[in-house]
Scaffold this active site. Structure first.
Site, short mmCIF file in Angstrom:
data_model
loop_
_atom_site.label_atom_id
_atom_site.label_comp_id
_atom_site.label_asym_id
_atom_site.label_seq_id
_atom_site.Cartn_x
_atom_site.Cartn_y
_atom_site.Cartn_z
N GLU A 200 38.03 35.12 40.12
CA GLU A 200 36.76 35.80 39.78
C GLU A 200 35.67 34.80 39.42
OE1 GLU A 200 37.24 38.93 36.91
OE2 GLU A 200 38.88 39.84 38.01
N GLU A 409 43.34 42.15 43.19
CA GLU A 409 43.47 43.01 42.01
C GLU A 409 42.82 44.33 42.35
OE1 GLU A 409 42.11 41.55 38.18
OE2 GLU A 409 42.92 39.56 38.61
#
Ligand SMILES: *[C@@H]1O[C@H](CO)[C@@H](O)[C@H](O)[C@H]1NC(C)=O
Ligand SMILES: *[C@@H]1O[C@H](CO)[C@@H](O)[C@H](O)[C@H]1NC(C)=O
Ligand SMILES: *[C@@H]1O[C@H](CO)[C@@H](O)[C@H](O)[C@H]1NC(C)=O
Ligand SMILES: *[C@@H]1O[C@H](CO)[C@@H](O)[C@H](O)[C@H]1NC(C)=O
Length: 521
Positions: A200, A409
């Site tokens: 991320e 995810e």
């Protein structure tokens, strides 16, 4: 008269055809409802994941030194003053967890390496105890036919390097990160084929240096409440991400020159995404949505694809966004084999460009990013809106060259004390895996789906209050026993070839539907 009738007939046919097309679109957009594992290509992998600080525990065992997350949690910023000192004790229970993965039918497992466990203090000698642990874990996975997907940096940056030179704000990080990656490729690359450098990257930079909601907790007024750690919200997020891209591309170059030929693996970076929808159909909201695409996703993807930041970012941020030299631009461009996409939910975007006037802009303050549903930072459940995932995948396909993507995810958040009957998680997975299939059929270059998370973890800002796990971990039990939730049974049923549309209740009633669970009783 006859002519009119003919016309009417044609109109009717046109009307029906349009209706069918519209219905197909609507059904397509809302996600395949009924599917099986066999509808996906054989080489498409399904798995689930965890990360080091959230799963391992053993925080000061066998030579590990603190990461910025240890410090942040111990300073009391996490819900209820909780921390990852013990977490799920994965460090000691990895065999038990791999056994559960086998029972569930996982084909892949995504985890991360704790940098400050492998190389205490971030630089210098490798810790033999950490080598032993990660080798054991990887061997356990491989011998059970589970493909490892390994993240090098999952928020848990070594505190020692943060203290020494300010971590990602300094160019020194490029050398240290590359050396760390070198150790990982050298020691584990004979068995690990899928590497993610930074998890991320976009959220790590915005969260840690703009709003200061996570470590290293930098921000400047008026964009934060607690300004005790200093920072500059108008410049640091850009700088941190710039160094992330340079460190990432340096690690990729290293892999390509030194390891690729022998190990044949793939290196990517992970990007947090959310479905982006204009608040209204007005031109200014549509333009704001385009800026949102640029500021969140293009920020990482355009340098990787084209060697430079999006035009709208350079225009709005001016001198605050760093420039790539020609050499750096060439290094960054093309430095990925795949993208790890993180996706949970959708946001509406409205124009907010008036704030430009008072020159108080932080990283993204000229658009209002908001949602009608629950706030992102609560433990409320996510609405099941898989069309946001499709929106993002279409955007990657049309704007960023349709890169190979692993969904790294995706999952449902519930309160951790909620029932094992997590029907909302089953509905969520069913909807989003269906959307994944739709996108695949519509030409997206998807390679795998890794549900978050395999078991209930230390959920960073939420501590142990919210959970994403397919398995419940009883935090009140010193043994931290794991229990399958309904979602584990559904995922297992699906992975073993069952229909996605099986009624949750059936999984409960008819034990022949499930092969897991007996393990515990
Ligand atoms: C399928 O992909 C095309 C572009 O390749 C896009 O325009 C269209 O909206 C997509 N359809 C759905 C249902 O997502
Ligand atoms: C942040 O950096 C910019 C550019 O150097 C500067 O103009 C601004 O005053 C700084 N803000 C704070 C809060 O230090
Ligand atoms: C979103 O649009 C509605 C009108 O549909 C408007 O009332 C609202 O103020 C807008 N939200 C923002 C944040 O601009
Ligand atoms: C879980 O905890 C919350 C907050 O403490 C409470 O409101 C809720 O009722 C609990 N739920 C269950 C199922 O025990």
């Amino acid at each position: 008269m006859k002519v009119m009738m003919e016309n009417n007939k044609e109109l009717l046919i046109l009307f029906i055809t349009t209706l069918v097309v519209l219905l197909n679109l609507v059904l397509g957009v809302h996600g395949a409802e009924k599917y099986t594992r066999h509808d996906f290509p054989n080489d498409f992998v399904f798995g689930s994941g965890t990360s080091a600080y959230q799963w391992e525990g053993a925080a000061d065992e066998d030579g590990r030194t603190p990461s910025v997350w240890d410090t942040y949690a111990h300073d009391g910023y996490v819900h209820g003053g909780q921390n990852g000192d013990v977490a799920c004790d994965g460090y000691h229970k990895y065999k038990e967890d791999v056994k559960l993965m086998v029972e569930t039918g996982l084909e892949a497992y995504r985890f991360s390496i704790s940098w400050s466990r492998l190389i205490p203090n971030g630089r210098g000698p490798v810790n033999p105890k950490a080598l032993e642990f990660y080798n054991n874990l990887i061997n356990e996975l491989i011998s059970n036919g589970i493909q490892p997907h390994v993240t090098l940096h999952n928020f848990d940056f070594p505190q020692a390097l943060e203290d020494e030179y300010g971590g990602w704000l300094s160019r020194k990080i490029i050398r240290d990160f590359t050396n760390y990656a070198d150790v990982c490729f050298r020691e584990f690359g004979d068995r690990v084929s899928y590497w993610i450098t930074i998890n991320e990257a976009n959220i790590f930079s915005a969260g840690g240096y703009d709003e200061g909601i996570g470590p290293p907790h930098h921000c400047s007024p008026p964009f934060c409440i607690d300004k005790s750690k200093g920072g500059n919200s108008t410049t640091e997020p850009y700088l941190a991400l710039h160094h992330i891209l340079l460190a990432h591309s340096s690690a990729v170059r290293l892999y390509r020159t030194k390891y690729k030929e022998k190990q044949n693996g793939f290196v990517g970076i992970s990007v947090y995404s959310f479905g982006i929808f204009p608040n209204t159909t007005t031109e200014k909201d549509i333009l704001a949505s385009q800026r949102a695409h640029d500021f969140y996703i293009g920020w990482v993807m355009e340098p990787l694809l084209l060697g430079d930041y999006p035009t709208s970012m350079k225009k709005n941020a001016g001198a605050r966004i760093p420039t790539f030299t020609n050499h750096e631009s060439k290094l960054v461009k093309g430095s990925y084999d795949f993208i790890g996409l993180i996706h949970y939910t959708n946001f509406n975007i409205a124009d907010n460009s008036l704030v430009l006037e008072n020159n108080l802009r932080d990283y993204y303050a000229d658009m209002a990013v908001f949602r009608d549903g629950p706030d992102l930072f609560t433990n409320a459940e996510y609405p099941v809106e898989p069309w946001g995932l499709i929106e993002q995948l279409n955007h990657f396909k049309l704007n960023y060259g349709n890169p190979p993507i692993f969904i790294y995810e995706n999952g449902q958040r519930t309160e951790s004390n909620a029932t094992l009957q997590d029907v909302s998680r089953v509905n969520y997975l069913q909807g989003y895996i269906g959307a994944t299939l739709d996108a695949l059929r519509n030409g997206s270059n998807l390679k795998g789906y890794i549900a978050w998370s395999f078991i209930d973890l230390f959920e960073l800002l939420d501590g142990y209050e919210s959970s994403f796990g397919l398995y419940y971990v009883d935090q009140s039990d010193p043994e931290l026993k794991r229990y399958p939730k309904l979602s584990a049974k559904w995922y297992s049923w699906f992975l073993k070839g069952g229909s996605s549309s099986v009624e949750a209740i059936e999984l409960e009633k008819d034990p022949s539907h499930v092969s897991i669970g007996h393990f515990f009783y």
